[in-house]
Every structure is written in C-alpha cells, then in structure tokens.
Motif scaffolding. Sequence first.
Motif, short mmCIF file in Angstrom:
data_model
loop_
_atom_site.label_atom_id
_atom_site.label_comp_id
_atom_site.label_asym_id
_atom_site.label_seq_id
_atom_site.Cartn_x
_atom_site.Cartn_y
_atom_site.Cartn_z
N THR A 158 0.84 -1.21 0.00
CA THR A 158 0.00 0.00 0.00
C THR A 158 0.87 1.24 0.00
N ARG A 159 1.87 1.23 0.83
CA ARG A 159 2.78 2.38 0.89
C ARG A 159 3.43 2.59 -0.48
N GLN A 160 3.87 1.51 -1.13
CA GLN A 160 4.54 1.64 -2.42
C GLN A 160 3.58 2.18 -3.48
N ARG A 161 2.31 1.76 -3.40
CA ARG A 161 1.33 2.25 -4.37
C ARG A 161 1.16 3.76 -4.23
N VAL A 162 1.11 4.25 -3.00
CA VAL A 162 0.99 5.70 -2.77
C VAL A 162 2.25 6.42 -3.27
N LEU A 163 3.42 5.83 -3.00
CA LEU A 163 4.67 6.45 -3.44
C LEU A 163 4.74 6.51 -4.96
N ASP A 164 4.25 5.47 -5.62
CA ASP A 164 4.25 5.48 -7.08
C ASP A 164 3.38 6.61 -7.63
N VAL A 165 2.22 6.82 -6.99
CA VAL A 165 1.34 7.92 -7.42
C VAL A 165 2.02 9.26 -7.18
N LEU A 166 2.66 9.41 -6.03
CA LEU A 166 3.36 10.65 -5.73
C LEU A 166 4.44 10.94 -6.76
N ALA A 167 5.13 9.90 -7.20
CA ALA A 167 6.18 10.09 -8.19
C ALA A 167 5.62 10.54 -9.53
N ARG A 168 4.37 10.16 -9.82
CA ARG A 168 3.76 10.56 -11.09
C ARG A 168 3.08 11.92 -10.99
N MET A 169 2.94 12.43 -9.79
CA MET A 169 2.25 13.71 -9.59
C MET A 169 3.19 14.71 -8.93
N PRO A 170 4.15 15.23 -9.68
CA PRO A 170 5.16 16.13 -9.08
C PRO A 170 4.60 17.47 -8.64
N HIS A 171 3.38 17.78 -9.03
CA HIS A 171 2.84 19.09 -8.67
C HIS A 171 1.96 19.04 -7.44
N THR A 172 1.95 17.92 -6.71
CA THR A 172 1.25 17.92 -5.44
C THR A 172 1.96 18.84 -4.49
N GLU A 203 2.36 33.56 -3.65
CA GLU A 203 1.82 32.28 -4.12
C GLU A 203 2.78 31.60 -5.10
N GLU A 204 3.38 32.38 -5.99
CA GLU A 204 4.32 31.80 -6.96
C GLU A 204 5.57 31.28 -6.27
N HIS A 205 6.04 32.02 -5.26
CA HIS A 205 7.20 31.54 -4.51
C HIS A 205 6.88 30.24 -3.78
N VAL A 206 5.68 30.14 -3.22
CA VAL A 206 5.29 28.91 -2.53
C VAL A 206 5.34 27.73 -3.49
N ARG A 207 4.80 27.89 -4.68
CA ARG A 207 4.84 26.81 -5.67
C ARG A 207 6.27 26.40 -5.99
N MET A 208 7.14 27.40 -6.16
CA MET A 208 8.53 27.10 -6.46
C MET A 208 9.20 26.35 -5.33
N LEU A 209 8.94 26.77 -4.10
CA LEU A 209 9.55 26.10 -2.94
C LEU A 209 9.08 24.66 -2.82
N LEU A 210 7.79 24.44 -3.05
CA LEU A 210 7.27 23.08 -2.97
C LEU A 210 7.87 22.20 -4.06
#
Length: 343
Positions: free
Chosen positions: A32-46, A101-108
């Motif tokens: 389950t953890r790996q499945r979530v990590l895989d999704v996170l890797a595909r969604m870099p803009h979270t 807001e733009e700086h926050v996006r860049m930092l994330l």
Amino acid sequence: MTGLADIAAAAGVSVSTVSRVLNRRAGIKGETRQRVLDVLARMPHTARGAAAIRRTGVIGLLVPELVNPVFPAFAEALETRAARAGYGVLLCNTRAALTEEEHVRMLLARGVEGMIFVAPESSHAAATDHRPQAHRRYRSLLDDGVRMVFVNGGGPTVDVPDIAVDERLAGYLATRHLLDLGHRRIGFVSGPAHAVPSRLKRAGWVAALEEAAVQPDPELVAHADFGATGGARACAALLDGPAPTGVLCSSDVMAFGALREARRRGLRLPDDLSVVGFDDVPLADCCAPSLTTLAQPIAEMADAAVAELLDRLTPELPARLGGRTRMFRPRLVTRESTAPPAT
C-alpha cells in the motif's frame, strides 16, 4: 494543485492512508505504501510530492521585501537558527519578481520540508481583496500536509502558529513615552489603514491617550504606504493641519521619512517635533537625531519560529499540531529624537 483526495483516488486508498504515508507513520502495508509512493512520483505538482517522503534538509523563508532593514535582520536570524539545527534556507522576496503564491509553488517543487512566512500576505492585504484568498491558500497548504509558521502574521486567522511582537503594546508604549514627556497633541504616521500592524498600533495609541484623559483625534492619524516616502507624505499631511508636537510611526523607515520632512520644513528636532519609530533597525542609532524606537526581539522570535517549525517536522509528532500565537514584548529604546515639547 493536486490535493490529497486526488492522490488517494489514484492510489485506490483513503485520504488518511495518504496522509500517514506522507508523514512516515507506521502501520501501513508495504504494498500500500509503495502504491501511494508510485502515485506521488507521477504527480510532481502535489503540495509536497515525492519530496514529502524524504528529508531534503531545506526550509523556505518568505519575506515581503528586502528594502526595509528589519526583514534582512529577520532573515539572518532565522537562517542562523535553522543552520544550527542542520537546515539550509531558501530565501524568497515576495514583493519582487514573483508573488507569495508563486514563490510557494517554487519552494514546494524544490522539496522544502517546511516554510516560515515573515509578515505574510494576509497581514497586509486589504480585507476586501486578497486577504480571504490568501487565507484559503494557507488552509489548502495545511490540508495538503505542508508545515509552516508565521512571524508577525497578523493574528490567529488560520491554524498556523504565529510568532508575533505585540504591536498594540508598541503603539501604547510609544504614545505613553511621548505623554510622559509632556506631549498632548500626538500624531500617528501610519501604514495603510487595512494593514494589521497599522490597526494594532493605532489601538495602542488610542488606549494610551484615553488612559491619560486625552481625546484621540482622528485628524492626527495619516496613512501612507510603508517606506520612507510614505512616512514623509504622512508626516506632511499631519504638519499641514493642526500640527502635533510628537508622532509615532509604523516603522523606523517611515520615521526616517518623517524626520526628513520635518527638516525640510525647517523644524527643530526634537524641540519642535518628537519622533518615535518601530523595529530598531541598525540605522536608527546612526541618523541625526538618533531615533527613539520600539525594538523587536528579533533573535528570540527567530528561535521560537524555527523551534515551532522543527516540532512540525518531527515524524513522531502529529501532522497538525494546531496554531497558537506566541506574543513577544517590544522594548522602548530612548535616543535623541524625543524630548519635552518646546514651550
């Protein structure tokens, strides 16, 4: 910005499961953890993305400007405290090329572990335009698991810890100092009327005058943009009316402008006009006359802000510790710019 619900839907798990993975909680099956990590890797803009599950050793520091010396002073103190804890700092000036807001996006996107906002946008934006929008952004970041702390954030409007100097007390102490010197016509060189620091200092000005049985006169309050030019403009507005014998200013930089305007008019300082600032920037002791001011305890506030953020970066602690305000007392520093009014 993709939220926790989107990640949970893509991974086929609950939002709480995603949150537990993001916060490195035990009790999640490996697959389950790996499945979530895989999704996170595909969604870099979270909001936190894949960086949420690794230690980057970097925090973001957002300040509204670098022209006012108080903000570089805060940045230096916060960076020093973070470095002692093993963290590097990415510094962002939110009134330069990019918005907050733009700086926050860049930092994330760069994988910061948390953020410290000094005088965040919500404390200075007008209530009718950007402040509600800013509040929604902060709440969205919290919902996505971003750790953050405010410094002089303008009150507990969102569930974020706020390390703040007592600006109402600063207005009171500045006015009380002038009253004790014998002044009765005391003006306020204020920042914008909608800014939280302006409103708090004005409340202190009113409280001190009423305590001394002096009726607060709205005509003795002049608003202008923060900065030396604004301070000069607000001081000129006061001096064009029934002139005060003393003024308190929203910042030292505004006070420098007020001193300049008084000298331009040929006034003797402090005999004809006493001036009190706020911040105690290094130049306050170097101008002529040297500036009486209210000092912010910057080092102590920086220690508290970084400590609050580090608590929220500790995996063993709850992801949402809740916001609280820690109030610090300003200190009156008496110099040459204040004296009894000329008789």
